[in-house]
Write an enzyme that holds these catalytic residues in place. Structure first.
Site, PDB file in Angstrom:
ATOM      1  N   ALA A  91       8.596  -7.518  -5.320  1.00 16.07           N
ATOM      2  CA  ALA A  91       9.796  -7.640  -6.144  1.00 16.07           C
ATOM      3  C   ALA A  91      11.002  -7.155  -5.351  1.00 16.07           C
ATOM      4  O   ALA A  91      10.864  -6.443  -4.355  1.00 16.07           O
ATOM      5  CB  ALA A  91       9.651  -6.824  -7.424  1.00 16.07           C
ATOM      6  N   LYS A 139      -0.423   2.383   3.231  1.00 16.37           N
ATOM      7  CA  LYS A 139      -0.911   1.569   2.125  1.00 16.37           C
ATOM      8  C   LYS A 139      -2.376   1.173   2.340  1.00 16.37           C
ATOM      9  O   LYS A 139      -3.140   1.037   1.362  1.00 16.37           O
ATOM     10  CB  LYS A 139      -0.037   0.327   1.957  1.00 16.37           C
ATOM     11  CG  LYS A 139       1.381   0.652   1.500  1.00 16.37           C
ATOM     12  CD  LYS A 139       1.393   1.455   0.194  1.00 16.37           C
ATOM     13  CE  LYS A 139       2.794   1.711  -0.316  1.00 16.37           C
ATOM     14  NZ  LYS A 139       2.818   2.461  -1.603  1.00 16.37           N
ATOM     15  N   ASP A 167      10.336  11.470 -10.877  1.00 20.93           N
ATOM     16  CA  ASP A 167      11.004  11.048  -9.648  1.00 20.93           C
ATOM     17  C   ASP A 167      11.792  12.235  -9.123  1.00 20.93           C
ATOM     18  O   ASP A 167      11.963  13.239  -9.821  1.00 20.93           O
ATOM     19  CB  ASP A 167      11.935   9.855  -9.890  1.00 20.93           C
ATOM     20  CG  ASP A 167      12.018   8.938  -8.664  1.00 20.93           C
ATOM     21  OD1 ASP A 167      11.982   9.465  -7.532  1.00 20.93           O
ATOM     22  OD2 ASP A 167      12.120   7.712  -8.837  1.00 20.93           O
ATOM     23  N   SER A 207       0.444  -2.451  -1.030  1.00 18.93           N
ATOM     24  CA  SER A 207       1.372  -3.477  -0.563  1.00 18.93           C
ATOM     25  C   SER A 207       0.605  -4.496   0.251  1.00 18.93           C
ATOM     26  O   SER A 207      -0.439  -4.175   0.850  1.00 18.93           O
ATOM     27  CB  SER A 207       2.470  -2.838   0.305  1.00 18.93           C
ATOM     28  OG  SER A 207       3.185  -3.820   1.034  1.00 18.93           O
ATOM     29  N   ASN A 247       3.115   5.389  -8.136  1.00 20.39           N
ATOM     30  CA  ASN A 247       4.074   4.423  -7.619  1.00 20.39           C
ATOM     31  C   ASN A 247       5.010   5.011  -6.565  1.00 20.39           C
ATOM     32  O   ASN A 247       5.540   4.268  -5.743  1.00 20.39           O
ATOM     33  CB  ASN A 247       4.906   3.872  -8.779  1.00 20.39           C
ATOM     34  CG  ASN A 247       6.080   3.057  -8.308  1.00 20.39           C
ATOM     35  OD1 ASN A 247       5.934   1.920  -7.875  1.00 20.39           O
ATOM     36  ND2 ASN A 247       7.276   3.644  -8.359  1.00 20.39           N
ATOM     37  N   TYR A 297       4.085   2.393   7.342  1.00 20.96           N
ATOM     38  CA  TYR A 297       3.965   1.883   5.975  1.00 20.96           C
ATOM     39  C   TYR A 297       2.640   1.147   5.785  1.00 20.96           C
ATOM     40  O   TYR A 297       1.935   1.360   4.798  1.00 20.96           O
ATOM     41  CB  TYR A 297       5.143   0.952   5.679  1.00 20.96           C
ATOM     42  CG  TYR A 297       5.214   0.490   4.246  1.00 20.96           C
ATOM     43  CD1 TYR A 297       5.437   1.390   3.214  1.00 20.96           C
ATOM     44  CD2 TYR A 297       5.077  -0.862   3.924  1.00 20.96           C
ATOM     45  CE1 TYR A 297       5.520   0.975   1.897  1.00 20.96           C
ATOM     46  CE2 TYR A 297       5.160  -1.296   2.609  1.00 20.96           C
ATOM     47  CZ  TYR A 297       5.373  -0.371   1.601  1.00 20.96           C
ATOM     48  OH  TYR A 297       5.444  -0.794   0.299  1.00 20.96           O
ATOM     49  N   THR A 316      13.674  -4.733  -4.862  1.00 28.24           N
ATOM     50  CA  THR A 316      13.959  -3.357  -5.249  1.00 28.24           C
ATOM     51  C   THR A 316      14.920  -2.734  -4.240  1.00 28.24           C
ATOM     52  O   THR A 316      15.209  -3.339  -3.197  1.00 28.24           O
ATOM     53  CB  THR A 316      12.666  -2.516  -5.281  1.00 28.24           C
ATOM     54  OG1 THR A 316      12.211  -2.322  -3.931  1.00 28.24           O
ATOM     55  CG2 THR A 316      11.582  -3.214  -6.093  1.00 28.24           C
TER      56      THR A 316
END
Length: 275
Positions: A181, A153, A37, A137, A88, A149, A183
């Site tokens: 989820a 994806k 990361d 996604s 990810n 986005y 996040t």
């Protein structure tokens, strides 16, 4: 004994959120993990080691192809092999199309699409067997007010199927997961409360990624998998819809008639990406 005993895997964007959950779960199942990361990787890797697992940290942005290559080399040098890659790392952006700024659009594509491509390309050079898991996604189906986005994806979904076909000869499986989820990214989502809740933790998403990294999924490849805390299903990629109309030539009247009858489309459903 864990389902990932002896395997060496890389998880990008693992300093927090879903990536952290994927790295921790994989390590708990016996994997040796490279935690990548731009920040937070050292802390996550250290906590995995403190819990009795094996992990090393790698700090750097996947938008740099040299860093992506270095990341794969880090796994090979630390653990002697590369068995899995979880792409990810990602960022999001929400806004009306007329307000989207070029720099923001570029940043989303660089992280979500090019970052995935750089890491996967570097891994493909050394992997012989194993599994690549890309993170997509439900927005890839076309979420309103999330053009960059959604487009990014959708690109990764197509990339997943392309890689799956090309890497089959090297016995590398490639799948994509579309998790849901709560996040830190949810802080940017104006619809967060409507689609998720704090009870939908990243940890609940992690078993699917671990399964796809494991030999128990040896028969699973080129799948786009939607995963919610209470739902699991496979999403079909774009395909030719039936019927296929055939004529020797087409004029405007014939085209208008076709789209008014046989090819009539259902009204768009903005909620379809939530399923």
């Amino acid at each position: 004994m864990g389902v990932l005993d002896g395997k060496a895997v890389i998880v990008t964007g693992a300093g927090r959120g879903l990536g952290e959950a994927y790295a921790r779960h994989a390590a708990a199942e016996g994997a040796r993990v490279v935690v990548n990361d731009v920040e937070g990787a050292d802390q996550v890797a250290s906590s995995i080691v403190d819990a009795g697992g094996e992990a090393v940290a790698h700090t750097g942005t996947v938008t740099d192809p040299a860093v992506a290559t270095e990341l794969v080399q880090r796994c090979a040098s630390a653990f002697g092999r590369v068995d899995g890659l979880v792409n990810n790392a990602g960022i999001t952006h929400f806004g009306d199309p007329w307000d989207d700024e070029p720099d923001v659009l570029r940043a989303v594509v660089e992280v979500n699409v090019l970052g995935t491509m750089y890491c996967g390309t570097a891994a493909a050079k050394v992997m012989r067997g194993g599994s690549i898991v890309n993170v997509v996604s439900g927005a890839m189906l076309g979420r309103p007010n999330a053009a960059a986005y959604s487009a990014s994806k959708g690109a990764v979904a197509s990339l997943t199927l392309s890689w799956a076909g090309a890497l089959a000869a090297r016995d590398v499986r490639v799948n994509a997961v579309a998790p849901l989820a709560w996040t830190p990214m949810m802080d940017l989502d104006p619809r967060a409360a409507a689609i998720s809740s704090p009870e939908q933790t990243p940890a609940r998403m992690a078993p699917l990624v671990t399964y796809l990294l494991s030999d128990r999924s040896a028969h699973v490849t080129s799948q786009l998998i939607r995963f919610l805390p209470d739902k699991l299903h496979v999403i079909s990629q774009y395909a030719v819809k039936q019927p296929v109309l055939t004529r020797e030539s087409w004029d405007v009247d014939a085209l208008a008639a076709a789209f008014s009858s046989d090819l009539a489309a259902e009204p768009p459903s903005p909620a379809r990406w939530q399923v």
